[in-house]
Design a protein around this motif. Structure first.
Motif, PDB file in Angstrom:
ATOM      1  N   ILE A   1      70.104  45.693  19.600  1.00  0.00           N
ATOM      2  CA  ILE A   1      69.791  46.929  20.334  1.00  0.00           C
ATOM      3  C   ILE A   1      70.608  47.002  21.612  1.00  0.00           C
ATOM      4  O   ILE A   1      71.195  48.045  21.944  1.00  0.00           O
ATOM      5  N   GLU A   2      70.679  45.898  22.314  1.00  0.00           N
ATOM      6  CA  GLU A   2      71.454  45.856  23.557  1.00  0.00           C
ATOM      7  C   GLU A   2      72.934  46.111  23.277  1.00  0.00           C
ATOM      8  O   GLU A   2      73.612  46.820  24.030  1.00  0.00           O
ATOM      9  N   MET A   3      73.443  45.561  22.182  1.00  0.00           N
ATOM     10  CA  MET A   3      74.845  45.741  21.816  1.00  0.00           C
ATOM     11  C   MET A   3      75.161  47.213  21.552  1.00  0.00           C
ATOM     12  O   MET A   3      76.124  47.766  22.083  1.00  0.00           O
ATOM     13  N   LEU A   4      74.328  47.860  20.721  1.00  0.00           N
ATOM     14  CA  LEU A   4      74.557  49.258  20.379  1.00  0.00           C
ATOM     15  C   LEU A   4      74.342  50.161  21.584  1.00  0.00           C
ATOM     16  O   LEU A   4      75.086  51.129  21.804  1.00  0.00           O
ATOM     17  N   PHE A   5      73.347  49.848  22.394  1.00  0.00           N
ATOM     18  CA  PHE A   5      73.080  50.607  23.615  1.00  0.00           C
ATOM     19  C   PHE A   5      74.312  50.580  24.524  1.00  0.00           C
ATOM     20  O   PHE A   5      74.713  51.604  25.092  1.00  0.00           O
ATOM     21  N   SER A   6      74.923  49.420  24.656  1.00  0.00           N
ATOM     22  CA  SER A   6      76.086  49.265  25.521  1.00  0.00           C
ATOM     23  C   SER A   6      77.288  50.052  24.997  1.00  0.00           C
ATOM     24  O   SER A   6      77.968  50.757  25.748  1.00  0.00           O
ATOM     25  N   VAL A   7      77.543  49.950  23.695  1.00  0.00           N
ATOM     26  CA  VAL A   7      78.687  50.659  23.107  1.00  0.00           C
ATOM     27  C   VAL A   7      78.486  52.164  23.199  1.00  0.00           C
ATOM     28  O   VAL A   7      79.390  52.911  23.594  1.00  0.00           O
ATOM     29  N   LEU A   8      77.299  52.636  22.843  1.00  0.00           N
ATOM     30  CA  LEU A   8      77.004  54.068  22.893  1.00  0.00           C
ATOM     31  C   LEU A   8      77.064  54.587  24.321  1.00  0.00           C
ATOM     32  O   LEU A   8      77.546  55.698  24.577  1.00  0.00           O
ATOM     33  N   GLY A   9      76.591  53.774  25.265  1.00  0.00           N
ATOM     34  CA  GLY A   9      76.592  54.192  26.667  1.00  0.00           C
ATOM     35  C   GLY A   9      77.983  54.425  27.215  1.00  0.00           C
ATOM     36  O   GLY A   9      78.163  55.188  28.172  1.00  0.00           O
ATOM     37  N   GLY A  10      78.982  53.783  26.624  1.00  0.00           N
ATOM     38  CA  GLY A  10      80.350  53.930  27.117  1.00  0.00           C
ATOM     39  C   GLY A  10      81.115  55.095  26.526  1.00  0.00           C
ATOM     40  O   GLY A  10      82.254  55.371  26.930  1.00  0.00           O
ATOM     41  N   ILE A  11      80.528  55.821  25.573  1.00  0.00           N
ATOM     42  CA  ILE A  11      81.244  56.917  24.911  1.00  0.00           C
ATOM     43  C   ILE A  11      81.168  58.194  25.741  1.00  0.00           C
ATOM     44  O   ILE A  11      80.104  58.576  26.235  1.00  0.00           O
ATOM     45  N   LYS A  12      82.303  58.853  25.869  1.00  0.00           N
ATOM     46  CA  LYS A  12      82.403  60.117  26.615  1.00  0.00           C
ATOM     47  C   LYS A  12      82.762  61.234  25.647  1.00  0.00           C
ATOM     48  O   LYS A  12      83.187  60.987  24.512  1.00  0.00           O
ATOM     49  N   LYS A  13      82.591  62.464  26.102  1.00  0.00           N
ATOM     50  CA  LYS A  13      82.870  63.611  25.234  1.00  0.00           C
ATOM     51  C   LYS A  13      84.310  63.594  24.742  1.00  0.00           C
ATOM     52  O   LYS A  13      84.609  63.978  23.598  1.00  0.00           O
ATOM     53  N   GLU A  14      85.242  63.147  25.586  1.00  0.00           N
ATOM     54  CA  GLU A  14      86.648  63.102  25.199  1.00  0.00           C
ATOM     55  C   GLU A  14      86.877  62.135  24.047  1.00  0.00           C
ATOM     56  O   GLU A  14      87.805  62.321  23.240  1.00  0.00           O
ATOM     57  N   ASP A  15      86.046  61.100  23.967  1.00  0.00           N
ATOM     58  CA  ASP A  15      86.217  60.085  22.925  1.00  0.00           C
ATOM     59  C   ASP A  15      85.920  60.624  21.532  1.00  0.00           C
ATOM     60  O   ASP A  15      86.352  60.036  20.529  1.00  0.00           O
ATOM     61  N   VAL A  16      85.170  61.705  21.462  1.00  0.00           N
ATOM     62  CA  VAL A  16      84.838  62.306  20.160  1.00  0.00           C
ATOM     63  C   VAL A  16      85.430  63.712  20.032  1.00  0.00           C
ATOM     64  O   VAL A  16      85.031  64.501  19.170  1.00  0.00           O
ATOM     65  N   GLY A  17      86.389  64.030  20.908  1.00  0.00           N
ATOM     66  CA  GLY A  17      87.142  65.278  20.791  1.00  0.00           C
ATOM     67  C   GLY A  17      86.397  66.533  21.170  1.00  0.00           C
ATOM     68  O   GLY A  17      86.695  67.612  20.644  1.00  0.00           O
ATOM     69  N   LEU A  18      85.425  66.427  22.088  1.00  0.00           N
ATOM     70  CA  LEU A  18      84.647  67.602  22.483  1.00  0.00           C
ATOM     71  C   LEU A  18      85.069  68.133  23.844  1.00  0.00           C
ATOM     72  O   LEU A  18      85.392  67.365  24.750  1.00  0.00           O
ATOM     73  N   LYS A  19      85.020  69.473  23.961  1.00  0.00           N
ATOM     74  CA  LYS A  19      85.254  70.156  25.229  1.00  0.00           C
ATOM     75  C   LYS A  19      84.181  71.239  25.381  1.00  0.00           C
ATOM     76  O   LYS A  19      83.857  71.929  24.404  1.00  0.00           O
ATOM     77  N   PRO A  20      83.626  71.407  26.587  1.00  0.00           N
ATOM     78  CA  PRO A  20      82.558  72.402  26.769  1.00  0.00           C
ATOM     79  C   PRO A  20      82.969  73.822  26.407  1.00  0.00           C
ATOM     80  O   PRO A  20      82.106  74.651  26.090  1.00  0.00           O
ATOM     81  N   GLU A  21      84.274  74.122  26.451  1.00  0.00           N
ATOM     82  CA  GLU A  21      84.709  75.493  26.152  1.00  0.00           C
ATOM     83  C   GLU A  21      84.835  75.770  24.651  1.00  0.00           C
ATOM     84  O   GLU A  21      85.189  76.888  24.246  1.00  0.00           O
ATOM     85  N   MET A  22      84.539  74.803  23.809  1.00  0.00           N
ATOM     86  CA  MET A  22      84.593  75.033  22.363  1.00  0.00           C
ATOM     87  C   MET A  22      83.544  76.062  21.950  1.00  0.00           C
ATOM     88  O   MET A  22      82.514  76.226  22.604  1.00  0.00           O
TER      89      MET A  22
END
Length: 285
Positions: free
Chosen positions: A70-91
């Motif tokens: 749980i701690e491992m996945l929490f840490s990895v997920l916590g580091g993800i930003k919108k840019e990392d998954v190709g998202l922009k608020p203006e979409m």
């Protein structure tokens, strides 16, 4: 000469063993360095996928991953930003064309297998994912951007057996109402830590309301599955004070922390459009 030959053979054998051990250590060190190198060059989305594979490999319905996982996945997920998954608020996912109608929600499907699923909910302002449950699941959610109101509940179970927590419906076809405790009722602003809910704790039933346009990355382990009885159930919620039950007493100042929930059909105005994720590529190994 016999002694000299034996000594020479022993030294030769020891030298060969030393070389073999040295080669093994060198190969192990190279392998570790290569793994670290690959991990450093791995995209955040790929790293999340690899981590989910590891975390949910030996879990199942109602089985919570180990604290270290749980701690491992929490840490990895916590580091993800919108840019990392190709998202922009203006979409276009985050704008509502008709302010008078309930905003349409877009779900970007990333991956799903028997053990887990990954996807992103994209909500325009005022978009709502209504109150629903996650049967037998451990769920990780990361708000990628925007402001979202989250309200979540757990069933009230830590009461003596004689205390009633269910109200039988007076209508023959209507579902019973069951008492739940409010776990969270607050606005969340990105960036913030991921949230985790468990099969029987942490707010297994929740709803999302977009205060502004926002996106939330969801990891479910295991995913919903109608054939396996993991249906998504929706609920009405009613204030505790709306109903009086003999034998059930809660202090006045605590009553806002409790509500009655009743199953209902999927809301007719809920529009969720499923699209395939088109961000940085994730490779299934």
């Amino acid at each position: 000469m016999g002694i000299g030959r034996n000594l020479s053979e022993r030294k030769g054998r020891e030298l060969r063993e030393l070389r073999e051990e040295t080669n093994i250590d060198t190969n192990n060190n190279k392998s570790k360095k290569n793994r670290r190198h690959r991990q450093r060059n791995m995209s955040p989305g790929q790293k999340l996928f690899q981590t989910c594979n590891q975390v949910f490999a030996s879990t199942g319905p109602g089985i919570v991953p180990s604290p270290s996982h749980i701690e491992m996945l929490f840490s990895v997920l916590g580091g993800i930003k919108k840019e990392d998954v190709g998202l922009k608020p203006e979409m276009s996912y985050f704008s509502s064309n008709s302010p008078r109608r309930t905003p349409k929600i877009t779900y970007l499907h990333i991956y799903e297998c028997e053990q887990f699923s990954m996807g992103i909910f994209c909500l325009p302002p005022s978009g709502v994912i209504p109150l629903h449950n996650h049967p037998g699941m451990t769920v990780f959610s990361k708000l990628l951007f925007g402001t979202m109101h989250i309200k979540s509940y757990d069933w009230l179970v830590d009461v003596p057996p004689h205390v009633p927590t269910i109200i039988k419906s007076s209508q023959s076809q209507a579902p019973d109402m069951r008492l739940a405790k409010v776990k969270v009722d607050a606005d969340f602003n990105a960036p913030c830590d991921p949230s985790i809910l468990y099969p029987a704790d942490g707010g297994n039933m929740h709803w999302f309301t977009a205060v502004t346009a926002c996106a939330v990355l969801d990891v479910l382990g295991p995913p919903y599955s109608d054939p396996h009885g993991r249906h998504c159930t929706y609920y009405h919620n009613f204030p505790f004070s709306n109903y009086s039950v003999d034998g059930l007493s809660i202090p006045e100042e605590e009553r806002k922390s409790y509500e009655w929930l009743q199953e209902k059909e999927k809301p007719e105005n809920l529009q969720v459009v499923v699209k395939m994720y088109s961000g940085p590529k994730i490779v299934e190994n």
